[in-house]
Write a protein that holds these residues in place. Structure first.
Motif, PDB file in Angstrom:
ATOM      1  N   ARG A  44     -75.328   9.448 -10.922  1.00  0.00           N
ATOM      2  CA  ARG A  44     -76.802   9.514 -10.893  1.00  0.00           C
ATOM      3  C   ARG A  44     -77.406   8.921 -12.156  1.00  0.00           C
ATOM      4  O   ARG A  44     -78.392   8.190 -12.101  1.00  0.00           O
ATOM      5  CB  ARG A  44     -77.265  10.959 -10.700  1.00  0.00           C
ATOM      6  CG  ARG A  44     -77.031  11.490  -9.307  1.00  0.00           C
ATOM      7  CD  ARG A  44     -77.774  12.784  -9.060  1.00  0.00           C
ATOM      8  NE  ARG A  44     -77.532  13.801 -10.066  1.00  0.00           N
ATOM      9  CZ  ARG A  44     -76.630  14.784  -9.957  1.00  0.00           C
ATOM     10  NH1 ARG A  44     -75.877  14.865  -8.886  1.00  0.00           N
ATOM     11  NH2 ARG A  44     -76.495  15.673 -10.913  1.00  0.00           N
ATOM     12  N   ALA A  45     -76.813   9.224 -13.310  1.00  0.00           N
ATOM     13  CA  ALA A  45     -77.337   8.695 -14.574  1.00  0.00           C
ATOM     14  C   ALA A  45     -77.255   7.174 -14.607  1.00  0.00           C
ATOM     15  O   ALA A  45     -78.216   6.505 -14.999  1.00  0.00           O
ATOM     16  CB  ALA A  45     -76.578   9.289 -15.747  1.00  0.00           C
ATOM     17  N   ALA A  46     -76.122   6.624 -14.178  1.00  0.00           N
ATOM     18  CA  ALA A  46     -75.949   5.175 -14.201  1.00  0.00           C
ATOM     19  C   ALA A  46     -76.884   4.496 -13.199  1.00  0.00           C
ATOM     20  O   ALA A  46     -77.469   3.455 -13.492  1.00  0.00           O
ATOM     21  CB  ALA A  46     -74.500   4.814 -13.906  1.00  0.00           C
ATOM     22  N   LYS A  47     -77.047   5.095 -12.010  1.00  0.00           N
ATOM     23  CA  LYS A  47     -77.892   4.493 -10.978  1.00  0.00           C
ATOM     24  C   LYS A  47     -79.372   4.590 -11.297  1.00  0.00           C
ATOM     25  O   LYS A  47     -80.145   3.690 -10.990  1.00  0.00           O
ATOM     26  CB  LYS A  47     -77.629   5.180  -9.629  1.00  0.00           C
ATOM     27  CG  LYS A  47     -76.355   4.749  -8.957  1.00  0.00           C
ATOM     28  CD  LYS A  47     -76.036   5.565  -7.729  1.00  0.00           C
ATOM     29  CE  LYS A  47     -77.115   5.555  -6.690  1.00  0.00           C
ATOM     30  NZ  LYS A  47     -76.727   6.313  -5.478  1.00  0.00           N
ATOM     31  N   GLU A  48     -79.784   5.713 -11.908  1.00  0.00           N
ATOM     32  CA  GLU A  48     -81.202   5.975 -12.103  1.00  0.00           C
ATOM     33  C   GLU A  48     -81.676   5.745 -13.535  1.00  0.00           C
ATOM     34  O   GLU A  48     -82.820   6.053 -13.867  1.00  0.00           O
ATOM     35  CB  GLU A  48     -81.505   7.399 -11.638  1.00  0.00           C
ATOM     36  CG  GLU A  48     -81.199   7.581 -10.155  1.00  0.00           C
ATOM     37  CD  GLU A  48     -81.316   9.021  -9.684  1.00  0.00           C
ATOM     38  OE1 GLU A  48     -82.022   9.813 -10.349  1.00  0.00           O
ATOM     39  OE2 GLU A  48     -80.698   9.340  -8.659  1.00  0.00           O
TER      40      GLU A  48
END
Length: 103
Positions: A44-48
Motif C-alpha cells: 500500500r505504501a509503495a502504490k499510494e
C-alpha cells in the motif's frame, strides 16, 4: 511526530524472525468467515506514495531484507501474484527503518 511534520501518510509494518516474503507483501483478513488476501502495508505504501515505517528490521530473515533492499535500490517489487510495483510510479514513497537497541 516527524511524519506529521512532513505531512506524510504512513503505513507501519513490524518485522520479526518469522516474517516471510508472503506476509511482507500480503495480509490475510477474515470477511464473512472467509480468508481474503489484501495488499500489505508495504505494498500500500509503495502504490499510494506513503511513508513506510519498518519496525525491528534487524530481526527479519535475510530473504525479507533482500525484498526491502531490492525495492529501495532498484525501485521495483515483484509480488507473488504476478504484479510488479515500480516505486517510480509515485515518488512520494519513502521508507524509514526502526531497530531496537540491544540491551
Amino acid at each position: 511526530h516527524l511524519l506529521g511534520l512532513l505531512q506524510c501518510e504512513r503505513e507501519y509494518v513490524q518485522l520479526h524472525r518469522d516474517t516471510t516474503v508472503q506476509s511482507l507483501t500480503l495480509a490475510p483478513t477474515l470477511e464473512a468467515g472467509v480468508v481474503v488476501w489484501e495488499d500489505s502495508p508495504l505494498v500500500r505504501a509503495a502504490k499510494e506514495g506513503r511513508c513506510l515505517v519498518v519496525d525491528e528490521a534487524d530481526k527479519a530473515p535475510l530473504e525479507v531484507v533482500c525484498i526491502l533492499k531490492a525495492l529501495a535500490e532498484d525501485g521495483e517489487l515483484s509480488l507473488l501474484d504476478g504484479r510488479t510495483i515500480v516505486r517510480a510510479d509515485d515518488p512520494r514513497f519513502q521508507a524509514a527503518r526502526v531497530a531496537s537497541k540491544e540491551a
